[in-house]
Scaffold this motif. Structure first.
Motif, PDB file in Angstrom:
ATOM      1  N   UNK A  16      17.931  -1.413 -22.798  1.00 30.02           N
ATOM      2  CA  UNK A  16      17.560  -1.781 -21.436  1.00 30.02           C
ATOM      3  C   UNK A  16      17.712  -0.595 -20.493  1.00 30.02           C
ATOM      4  N   UNK A  17      18.791   0.150 -20.662  1.00 29.55           N
ATOM      5  CA  UNK A  17      19.056   1.304 -19.805  1.00 29.55           C
ATOM      6  C   UNK A  17      17.974   2.362 -19.990  1.00 29.55           C
ATOM      7  N   UNK A  18      17.685   2.692 -21.251  1.00 24.38           N
ATOM      8  CA  UNK A  18      16.679   3.723 -21.525  1.00 24.38           C
ATOM      9  C   UNK A  18      15.267   3.222 -21.222  1.00 24.38           C
ATOM     10  N   UNK A  19      15.102   1.914 -21.145  1.00 27.91           N
ATOM     11  CA  UNK A  19      13.800   1.342 -20.776  1.00 27.91           C
ATOM     12  C   UNK A  19      13.529   1.537 -19.289  1.00 27.91           C
ATOM     13  N   UNK A 323       4.755   4.495 -20.703  1.00 26.21           N
ATOM     14  CA  UNK A 323       4.396   4.110 -22.071  1.00 26.21           C
ATOM     15  C   UNK A 323       4.957   5.074 -23.118  1.00 26.21           C
ATOM     16  N   UNK A 324       4.829   6.397 -22.943  1.00 29.06           N
ATOM     17  CA  UNK A 324       5.437   7.307 -23.931  1.00 29.06           C
ATOM     18  C   UNK A 324       6.956   7.131 -24.044  1.00 29.06           C
ATOM     19  N   UNK A 325       7.633   6.959 -22.897  1.00 29.67           N
ATOM     20  CA  UNK A 325       9.078   6.746 -22.924  1.00 29.67           C
ATOM     21  C   UNK A 325       9.404   5.437 -23.633  1.00 29.67           C
ATOM     22  N   UNK A 328       8.898   5.817 -27.466  1.00 27.64           N
ATOM     23  CA  UNK A 328      10.006   6.584 -28.047  1.00 27.64           C
ATOM     24  C   UNK A 328      11.270   5.731 -28.089  1.00 27.64           C
ATOM     25  N   UNK A 329      11.504   4.994 -27.028  1.00 21.47           N
ATOM     26  CA  UNK A 329      12.662   4.128 -26.942  1.00 21.47           C
ATOM     27  C   UNK A 329      12.638   3.058 -28.036  1.00 21.47           C
ATOM     28  N   UNK A 334      14.555   0.749 -33.168  1.00 23.07           N
ATOM     29  CA  UNK A 334      14.291   0.220 -34.512  1.00 23.07           C
ATOM     30  C   UNK A 334      15.058   1.008 -35.567  1.00 23.07           C
ATOM     31  N   UNK A 335      15.131   2.315 -35.369  1.00 23.37           N
ATOM     32  CA  UNK A 335      15.864   3.151 -36.314  1.00 23.37           C
ATOM     33  C   UNK A 335      17.354   2.812 -36.298  1.00 23.37           C
ATOM     34  N   UNK A 336      17.904   2.624 -35.118  1.00 22.58           N
ATOM     35  CA  UNK A 336      19.325   2.286 -35.006  1.00 22.58           C
ATOM     36  C   UNK A 336      19.619   0.922 -35.616  1.00 22.58           C
TER      37      UNK A 336
END
Length: 362
Positions: A16-19, A323-325, A328-329, A334-336
């Motif tokens: 949420x923060x990085x979003x 959209x790019x951010x 990436x987010x 998903x990786x985490x």
């Protein structure tokens, strides 16, 4: 299990923060370094430069989502209290969701208790400090957001916004129950419940206009009740219509709701939110002569022109920045989550092998 819950909560808050924060940071940079040079006018220093100075002084309060508690009168851009409240409520919601998944009855109790506590806090501050039920916005407030205490204690307070948030939480729970039991509404119930909820919500919204009535006698109880319940009642219609739609549809309105044009517009919502006030601020601050609203054509231009410009700029902002951010987010999240699932699977496998070895020894 506790570690898994904490890890899930942390990743959800981090998402949420990085979003929200990176795009806000770009708007803060724009406010600090660009606004002084993109316009002028008799009101420019009075209004726009105030935001510039506030951003220079307290941009960090929004980044660490404390702007509605720390220096609220100096918040960077007038609307960023919402970002702070959103992240705070996402944190509260994550904790309640974790409790709910462990024990449904305890979770329901925790949600209801938090809901009542939030409403009580808003009622208490409004009643004890003799505040109006709504924040009345006048011209002077465009410069000093806190020229009345209502803005700090009520309007931007997390407790005030907690009611609608938890109403959505409880609506989702009720929807799950209705779907599980395959309960559907008849057409009569569908339209009746929707109409009544809209009536209640609109009545709650328009009742606030009475606060502007001249020489109206102040009632602490009336204003405290309105302050505590208004924001929740205002969104009641969305909760009821959502329940009706996702269980039974909305009859002739179903196609309108499912119209594909809403999808791209919904994706622009956050970008438009960020750009909306700066555009209006620029427009108003650079005005050099009185605006005539007597002319119908002027009203049409103001009503239609600003939204078109804001959505156009929002589209550009979304495509090249948000959209790019967001992509990436999403990839990082998903990786985490995959790493967390792999870690849990490994631990479960080791536990199974350990239990098997123990059984063989016995």
């Amino acid at each position: 299990m506790l570690k898994e819950g904490i890890a899930f909560l942390f990743t959800s808050i981090a998402y949420r923060w990085t979003r929200m924060i990176p795009t806000f940071a770009l708007m803060a940079l724009y406010a600090i370094y660009m606004i002084p040079y993109v316009g002028d006018g008799p009101l420019w220093n009075y209004r726009s430069m105030t935001e510039v100075n506030n951003c220079r002084e307290s941009w960090w309060t929004t980044v660490f989502f404390i702007s509605n508690f720390v220096k609220p009168d100096k918040s960077c851009l007038i609307f960023t209290w919402y970002i702070t409240a959103d992240i705070q409520l996402a944190t509260i919601g994550g904790i309640l969701l974790y409790i709910f998944t462990k024990n449904r009855k305890v979770g329901v109790f925790a949600v209801v208790l938090t809901f009542i506590s939030a409403i009580t806090m808003t009622f208490f501050f409004t009643f004890t400090k003799q505040l109006p039920g709504i924040v009345r916005f006048y011209f002077d407030q465009t410069r000093d957001k806190l020229n009345d205490e209502g803005f700090y204690y009520v309007y931007i307070a997390t407790s005030t916004r907690c009611g609608p948030y938890l109403l959505g939480f409880m609506t989702a729970y009720l929807l799950a129950i209705l779907r599980q039991k395959k309960i559907k509404f008849t057409h009569t119930q569908m339209y009746l419940f929707s109409f009544i909820s809209i009536l209640i919500s609109e009545a709650a919204i328009f009742y606030g206009s009475s606060s502007y009535t001249l020489n109206k006698k102040y009632s602490a109880l009336e204003n405290a009740l309105y302050s505590a319940l208004c924001s929740t009642l205002a969104v009641l219609k969305y909760a009821i219509i959502g329940l009706v739609y996702f269980t039974s549809g909305l009859g002739i309105f179903t196609k309108l709701i499912e119209w594909n044009v809403w999808i791209p517009l919904s994706r622009l919502s956050y970008s438009v939110f960020l750009i909306n006030i700066p555009v209006l601020l620029h427009h108003a601050s650079s005005q050099r002569q009185p605006i005539s609203l007597i002319n119908t054509l002027n009203i049409v231009f103001w009503f239609i022109g600003d939204p078109i410009l804001i959505y156009f700029l929002g589209l550009i902002f979304h495509l090249f920045i948000e959209a790019p951010i967001l992509n990436l987010n999403t990839a990082i999240r998903r990786r985490l989550l995959k790493c967390l699932q792999d870690h849990n699977s490994t631990n479960q496998s080791l536990c199974n092998k350990s239990q098997l070895s123990k059984n063989k020894c016995e």
